[in-house]
Design a protein around this motif. Structure first.
Motif, PDB file in Angstrom:
ATOM      1  N   ARG A 194       0.833  -1.206   0.000  1.00 46.26           N
ATOM      2  CA  ARG A 194       0.000   0.000   0.000  1.00 46.26           C
ATOM      3  C   ARG A 194       0.863   1.248   0.000  1.00 46.26           C
ATOM      4  NH1 ARG A 194      -3.546  -0.705   4.453  1.00 46.26           N
ATOM      5  NH2 ARG A 194      -4.775   0.839   3.351  1.00 46.26           N
ATOM      6  N   SER A 200       0.033   5.775   0.307  1.00 44.10           N
ATOM      7  CA  SER A 200      -0.864   6.925   0.331  1.00 44.10           C
ATOM      8  C   SER A 200      -0.183   8.074  -0.402  1.00 44.10           C
ATOM      9  CB  SER A 200      -1.169   7.321   1.774  1.00 44.10           C
ATOM     10  OG  SER A 200      -2.105   8.374   1.799  1.00 44.10           O
ATOM     11  N   TRP A 231      -8.546   1.013  -4.135  1.00 46.05           N
ATOM     12  CA  TRP A 231      -8.146   2.367  -3.781  1.00 46.05           C
ATOM     13  C   TRP A 231      -9.290   3.189  -3.238  1.00 46.05           C
ATOM     14  CZ3 TRP A 231      -6.483   4.759  -9.129  1.00 46.05           C
ATOM     15  CH2 TRP A 231      -7.539   4.703 -10.022  1.00 46.05           C
ATOM     16  N   ARG A 290      -6.118  13.151  -1.087  1.00 49.36           N
ATOM     17  CA  ARG A 290      -5.381  11.929  -0.763  1.00 49.36           C
ATOM     18  C   ARG A 290      -5.922  10.762  -1.575  1.00 49.36           C
ATOM     19  NH1 ARG A 290      -6.968  10.715   4.305  1.00 49.36           N
ATOM     20  NH2 ARG A 290      -7.985   8.823   3.659  1.00 49.36           N
ATOM     21  N   ASP A 350      -5.334   6.624  -1.576  1.00 45.12           N
ATOM     22  CA  ASP A 350      -4.733   5.448  -0.949  1.00 45.12           C
ATOM     23  C   ASP A 350      -4.882   4.274  -1.905  1.00 45.12           C
ATOM     24  OD1 ASP A 350      -4.124   6.752   1.517  1.00 45.12           O
ATOM     25  OD2 ASP A 350      -6.239   6.595   2.053  1.00 45.12           O
TER      26      ASP A 350
END
Length: 95
Positions: free
Chosen positions: A31, A33, A62, A68, A70
């Motif tokens: 992962r 961000s 996602w 943002r 992620d």
């Protein structure tokens, strides 16, 4: 052609080469961000990633909240992390 899950040694070698990507605790995935100046830039980034993912036929998990994005990458066909995830992460980093 079957997609192979990465071995522990392969993971240990490959994941550190992806800046900012980390293993998902309790999951067989990676992962990262990403933060942008605003929603428009975040959405534009997602559109670029969508084109990469569609071309590779490998789609991320996602989410987006304002600036943002992620991203979680895992290969469901391999029941975990595969070279497809590493390759897509590298392409995302190139953006």
């Amino acid at each position: 052609m079957a997609i192979s899950k990465l071995t522990g040694a392969e993971r240990a070698d490959l994941i550190p080469s992806l800046p900012g990507w980390s293993e998902v605790e309790g999951g067989d995935a990676i992962r990262k961000s990403f933060r942008f100046d605003d929603f428009t830039r975040a959405f534009g980034f997602m559109a670029q990633v969508a084109l990469l993912a569609e071309k590779a036929d490998h789609h991320p998990e996602w989410s987006n909240v304002y600036n943002r994005v992620d991203i979680v990458l895992t290969t469901h066909d391999a029941d975990g992390l595969s070279m497809r995830d590493i390759d897509l992460a590298r392409q995302i980093e190139a953006l």
